[in-house]
Design a protein around this motif. Sequence first.
Motif, PDB file in Angstrom:
ATOM      1  N   GLN A  35      -0.885   5.451   7.691  1.00 36.51           N
ATOM      2  CA  GLN A  35      -0.628   6.890   7.857  1.00 36.51           C
ATOM      3  C   GLN A  35       0.730   7.115   8.509  1.00 36.51           C
ATOM      4  O   GLN A  35       1.524   7.951   8.065  1.00 36.51           O
ATOM      5  CB  GLN A  35      -1.731   7.507   8.714  1.00 36.51           C
ATOM      6  N   ASN A  36       1.005   6.338   9.550  1.00 39.60           N
ATOM      7  CA  ASN A  36       2.272   6.493  10.261  1.00 39.60           C
ATOM      8  C   ASN A  36       3.453   6.073   9.392  1.00 39.60           C
ATOM      9  O   ASN A  36       4.503   6.727   9.394  1.00 39.60           O
ATOM     10  CB  ASN A  36       2.256   5.672  11.556  1.00 39.60           C
ATOM     11  N   ASP A  37       3.282   4.977   8.649  1.00 35.68           N
ATOM     12  CA  ASP A  37       4.361   4.521   7.768  1.00 35.68           C
ATOM     13  C   ASP A  37       4.782   5.611   6.796  1.00 35.68           C
ATOM     14  O   ASP A  37       5.952   5.728   6.435  1.00 35.68           O
ATOM     15  CB  ASP A  37       3.912   3.306   6.942  1.00 35.68           C
ATOM     16  N   LEU A  38       3.787   6.386   6.340  1.00 31.17           N
ATOM     17  CA  LEU A  38       4.043   7.374   5.285  1.00 31.17           C
ATOM     18  C   LEU A  38       4.184   8.792   5.833  1.00 31.17           C
ATOM     19  O   LEU A  38       4.378   9.729   5.061  1.00 31.17           O
ATOM     20  CB  LEU A  38       2.903   7.332   4.262  1.00 31.17           C
ATOM     21  N   GLY A  39       4.040   8.940   7.145  1.00 31.07           N
ATOM     22  CA  GLY A  39       4.167  10.267   7.739  1.00 31.07           C
ATOM     23  C   GLY A  39       3.151  11.252   7.199  1.00 31.07           C
ATOM     24  O   GLY A  39       3.470  12.413   6.938  1.00 31.07           O
ATOM     25  N   LEU A  40       1.920  10.785   7.007  1.00 32.23           N
ATOM     26  CA  LEU A  40       0.864  11.671   6.490  1.00 32.23           C
ATOM     27  C   LEU A  40       0.294  12.456   7.672  1.00 32.23           C
ATOM     28  O   LEU A  40      -0.557  11.967   8.412  1.00 32.23           O
ATOM     29  CB  LEU A  40      -0.219  10.856   5.790  1.00 32.23           C
ATOM     30  N   ALA A  41       0.756  13.697   7.846  1.00 32.18           N
ATOM     31  CA  ALA A  41       0.462  14.465   9.058  1.00 32.18           C
ATOM     32  C   ALA A  41      -0.707  15.423   8.874  1.00 32.18           C
ATOM     33  O   ALA A  41      -1.088  16.108   9.818  1.00 32.18           O
ATOM     34  CB  ALA A  41       1.712  15.231   9.492  1.00 32.18           C
ATOM     35  N   ASN A  42      -1.277  15.478   7.665  1.00 28.93           N
ATOM     36  CA  ASN A  42      -2.304  16.497   7.403  1.00 28.93           C
ATOM     37  C   ASN A  42      -3.668  15.912   7.067  1.00 28.93           C
ATOM     38  O   ASN A  42      -4.446  16.530   6.359  1.00 28.93           O
ATOM     39  CB  ASN A  42      -1.852  17.395   6.241  1.00 28.93           C
ATOM     40  N   ALA A  65       0.836  -1.209   0.000  1.00 27.25           N
ATOM     41  CA  ALA A  65       0.000   0.000   0.000  1.00 27.25           C
ATOM     42  C   ALA A  65       0.865   1.251   0.000  1.00 27.25           C
ATOM     43  O   ALA A  65       0.619   2.199  -0.762  1.00 27.25           O
ATOM     44  CB  ALA A  65      -0.935  -0.013   1.214  1.00 27.25           C
ATOM     45  N   ALA A  66       1.886   1.248   0.848  1.00 21.46           N
ATOM     46  CA  ALA A  66       2.753   2.425   0.947  1.00 21.46           C
ATOM     47  C   ALA A  66       3.457   2.693  -0.383  1.00 21.46           C
ATOM     48  O   ALA A  66       3.565   3.839  -0.833  1.00 21.46           O
ATOM     49  CB  ALA A  66       3.769   2.221   2.067  1.00 21.46           C
ATOM     50  N   GLU A  67       3.923   1.630  -1.011  1.00 23.36           N
ATOM     51  CA  GLU A  67       4.625   1.799  -2.289  1.00 23.36           C
ATOM     52  C   GLU A  67       3.674   2.313  -3.369  1.00 23.36           C
ATOM     53  O   GLU A  67       4.023   3.201  -4.164  1.00 23.36           O
ATOM     54  CB  GLU A  67       5.258   0.464  -2.708  1.00 23.36           C
ATOM     55  N   ALA A  68       2.455   1.768  -3.408  1.00 20.93           N
ATOM     56  CA  ALA A  68       1.465   2.218  -4.403  1.00 20.93           C
ATOM     57  C   ALA A  68       1.132   3.691  -4.178  1.00 20.93           C
ATOM     58  O   ALA A  68       1.023   4.475  -5.138  1.00 20.93           O
ATOM     59  CB  ALA A  68       0.205   1.355  -4.315  1.00 20.93           C
ATOM     60  N   ILE A  69       0.987   4.088  -2.911  1.00 25.44           N
ATOM     61  CA  ILE A  69       0.663   5.490  -2.603  1.00 25.44           C
ATOM     62  C   ILE A  69       1.822   6.397  -3.020  1.00 25.44           C
ATOM     63  O   ILE A  69       1.630   7.455  -3.617  1.00 25.44           O
ATOM     64  CB  ILE A  69       0.339   5.648  -1.105  1.00 25.44           C
ATOM     65  N   ALA A 115       0.919  12.050  -9.712  1.00 23.36           N
ATOM     66  CA  ALA A 115       0.067  13.244  -9.783  1.00 23.36           C
ATOM     67  C   ALA A 115       0.891  14.533  -9.763  1.00 23.36           C
ATOM     68  O   ALA A 115       0.386  15.595 -10.143  1.00 23.36           O
ATOM     69  CB  ALA A 115      -0.918  13.250  -8.613  1.00 23.36           C
ATOM     70  N   GLY A 116       2.133  14.441  -9.321  1.00 22.22           N
ATOM     71  CA  GLY A 116       2.939  15.643  -9.161  1.00 22.22           C
ATOM     72  C   GLY A 116       2.613  16.384  -7.877  1.00 22.22           C
ATOM     73  O   GLY A 116       2.779  17.599  -7.787  1.00 22.22           O
ATOM     74  N   LEU A 117       2.152  15.634  -6.884  1.00 23.10           N
ATOM     75  CA  LEU A 117       1.829  16.228  -5.584  1.00 23.10           C
ATOM     76  C   LEU A 117       2.955  15.935  -4.592  1.00 23.10           C
ATOM     77  O   LEU A 117       3.791  15.064  -4.822  1.00 23.10           O
ATOM     78  CB  LEU A 117       0.511  15.656  -5.054  1.00 23.10           C
ATOM     79  N   ARG A 118       2.976  16.660  -3.494  1.00 19.65           N
ATOM     80  CA  ARG A 118       3.865  16.371  -2.377  1.00 19.65           C
ATOM     81  C   ARG A 118       3.050  15.694  -1.285  1.00 19.65           C
ATOM     82  O   ARG A 118       1.840  15.909  -1.184  1.00 19.65           O
ATOM     83  CB  ARG A 118       4.490  17.665  -1.826  1.00 19.65           C
ATOM     84  N   LYS A 119       3.711  14.925  -0.444  1.00 15.69           N
ATOM     85  CA  LYS A 119       2.951  14.166   0.548  1.00 15.69           C
ATOM     86  C   LYS A 119       2.213  15.089   1.511  1.00 15.69           C
ATOM     87  O   LYS A 119       1.150  14.736   2.013  1.00 15.69           O
ATOM     88  CB  LYS A 119       3.857  13.189   1.307  1.00 15.69           C
ATOM     89  N   GLU A 120       2.741  16.311   1.726  1.00 12.30           N
ATOM     90  CA  GLU A 120       2.078  17.254   2.628  1.00 12.30           C
ATOM     91  C   GLU A 120       0.711  17.679   2.086  1.00 12.30           C
ATOM     92  O   GLU A 120      -0.144  18.149   2.835  1.00 12.30           O
ATOM     93  CB  GLU A 120       2.942  18.501   2.853  1.00 12.30           C
ATOM     94  N   GLN A 121       0.511  17.542   0.770  1.00 10.75           N
ATOM     95  CA  GLN A 121      -0.761  17.957   0.169  1.00 10.75           C
ATOM     96  C   GLN A 121      -1.844  16.888   0.289  1.00 10.75           C
ATOM     97  O   GLN A 121      -3.013  17.160   0.030  1.00 10.75           O
ATOM     98  CB  GLN A 121      -0.544  18.298  -1.323  1.00 10.75           C
ATOM     99  N   ILE A 122      -1.438  15.665   0.661  1.00 14.98           N
ATOM    100  CA  ILE A 122      -2.424  14.590   0.812  1.00 14.98           C
ATOM    101  C   ILE A 122      -3.145  14.777   2.139  1.00 14.98           C
ATOM    102  O   ILE A 122      -2.529  14.712   3.209  1.00 14.98           O
ATOM    103  CB  ILE A 122      -1.740  13.211   0.767  1.00 14.98           C
ATOM    104  N   ASP A 123      -4.458  15.031   2.071  1.00  9.87           N
ATOM    105  CA  ASP A 123      -5.199  15.251   3.321  1.00  9.87           C
ATOM    106  C   ASP A 123      -6.370  14.292   3.507  1.00  9.87           C
ATOM    107  O   ASP A 123      -7.204  14.490   4.382  1.00  9.87           O
ATOM    108  CB  ASP A 123      -5.646  16.724   3.435  1.00  9.87           C
ATOM    109  N   GLY A 124      -6.411  13.263   2.676  1.00  5.49           N
ATOM    110  CA  GLY A 124      -7.427  12.228   2.861  1.00  5.49           C
ATOM    111  C   GLY A 124      -6.859  10.872   2.504  1.00  5.49           C
ATOM    112  O   GLY A 124      -6.052  10.752   1.572  1.00  5.49           O
ATOM    113  N   LEU A 125      -7.249   9.840   3.268  1.00  7.78           N
ATOM    114  CA  LEU A 125      -6.747   8.487   3.004  1.00  7.78           C
ATOM    115  C   LEU A 125      -7.876   7.485   3.246  1.00  7.78           C
ATOM    116  O   LEU A 125      -8.429   7.411   4.347  1.00  7.78           O
ATOM    117  CB  LEU A 125      -5.565   8.171   3.932  1.00  7.78           C
ATOM    118  N   LEU A 126      -8.238   6.750   2.179  1.00  4.82           N
ATOM    119  CA  LEU A 126      -9.227   5.681   2.291  1.00  4.82           C
ATOM    120  C   LEU A 126      -8.536   4.378   1.931  1.00  4.82           C
ATOM    121  O   LEU A 126      -7.830   4.291   0.925  1.00  4.82           O
ATOM    122  CB  LEU A 126     -10.414   5.935   1.353  1.00  4.82           C
TER     123      LEU A 126
END
Lengths: 137, 406
Positions: free
Chosen positions: B80-87, B41-45, B52-63
């Motif tokens: 979320q923790n594996d990927l450090g998705l803080a937003n 999952a982490a690799e696919a994300i 998409a040309g996004l940065r991980k800080e811009q990801i604010d939703g995860l399903l």
Amino acid sequence: MTTTPLPVPEADDESREFYDGARRHQLMLMRCRSCGAWRLPSRPRCPDCWSTETEWVRASGRGVLHSFGIMHQKLHPAFADRTPYQFAVVELAEGPRIVSQVVGVAEDELRLEMPLQAVFDDVSDDATVVRFGPRRS
Amino acid sequence: MHPPYAVRAMDGRELRGRAAISGLGMSEMGRVYTRDARDFAAEAIRRAVEDAGLRKEQIDGLLVNPGVTPLGAMGGVGLQNDLGLANLRLLASMNVGGATANVMVQYAAMSVIHGLANHVVCVFADAPLRTSAGGGGGAAYAGMGRSVRPSGMAGLYTTFGVFGVNAHYALATRRHMAMYGTTSDQLGVIAVAERAWAQKSPLAEHREAMTLGDYRASRWVVEPLHLLDCCLVSNGGVAVVVSRAEEAADLAQPPAYILGMGQGHPGDFRRKGWDVETETGAPIARERAFSMAGATLADIDVLQLYDCYTYTVLVTLEDYGFCKKGEGGPFVADGKLGPGGSLPTNTGGGQLSGYYMWGMTPLSEGVIQVRGQGGERQVAKHDVVLVTGNGGILDHHSALILGREA
């Protein structure tokens, strides 16, 4: 035919009447006391009217063949020496469909909607399996 | 037969084209044993966000759709923790079987349209092939009813040896054959057509040639299903990013605009009068998705239909109205689903020959086709693509209509 015993389920509160009935050679089904709908599997609440008032009633044992398959995968130790084997879904005259097996009919003579009647096989002193055989009328 | 379905006054047109799939990422897939589901999952994300040309800080939703992996091993917080998705403003695990991928995209689309989040990642990942030594490919899906000490009414499935998903789809397929005269060869044509597509896809697991003779000769799994009627089982993960349409247009990839969305859950009422084996939730989903998109079947250029079994494709074609109920067999018999045919379907080889990522199989190939990135298998006219999902034993259906333009 085979020596491995069939895995006969242990009854729980919602199925005890069914398995006890089978031992008496009676097909017992749950029926809603409020709206009269028969149901299987037996569950505490009627999906039609949501009533929890239930009764167990002896069903006719009559049905028709709804579908069947021939299992070729060996997935359970009890079936290792009887694969391939036939399994079936029977639509009971009362409405519910039950998983079972058709006996007394050659595999190439099985036809969907063919009339069937419950037969009771005492596989041990305390367990009876409900299968279905051909029905004449 | 389903009871009359009341159509809501609103048709959802206000949602048409306002969200898009902006990113697609796929991990290694297939017989890959070096990662667990969460790492797939982490690799696919990672790949989807980069795509998409996004940065991980811009990801604010995860399903998250964890497949058959237990939630404890694949819940959203761990990922979320594996990927450090803080937003994150949006986080959930979802599961309606193979319908989930489209369903996640639908909730993501509504969330970005209405401002609950900006860029929502939807991911499926699973590792049912645990080790190279352990069991056959479908072992993780054969468990239904297999208890050594069965109990209750459900125990009847064990008594009669009705094990696994294959058994239930065999019952459904038999029913269609008996009611409508559908033949094994007609189902085989679907498998052959998908293999022909797979031969053109570098992503596909099975690219060797297959004939109808090979199909007929493949071993029985559960009659009437041959081995080649059944999908693959794969390890891996696929993720998509859903963004507001106007933002997606400024990102790295051509957007796959979401024109229509729908779901249908017909219920599994196993009793007289309910043809649960031959009538799916597709008509309910279709009504909403096509009215939202303002589209008709004639507008669909490419189909990506959930194909856990050949039969699933056939019954889905019927339930969308590409042919009449019961006529799916003759309809597919001329090979129209394959390369060069009039109704290009499952252009990456689907789950039968491509890769088995639940609903992400049709969705990922749908995105690739809409973008025009299909390489040798790209369909020339790819303005509108229908993507379907199917969960359980035809219990859940989900639809997305993707467009090259909003």
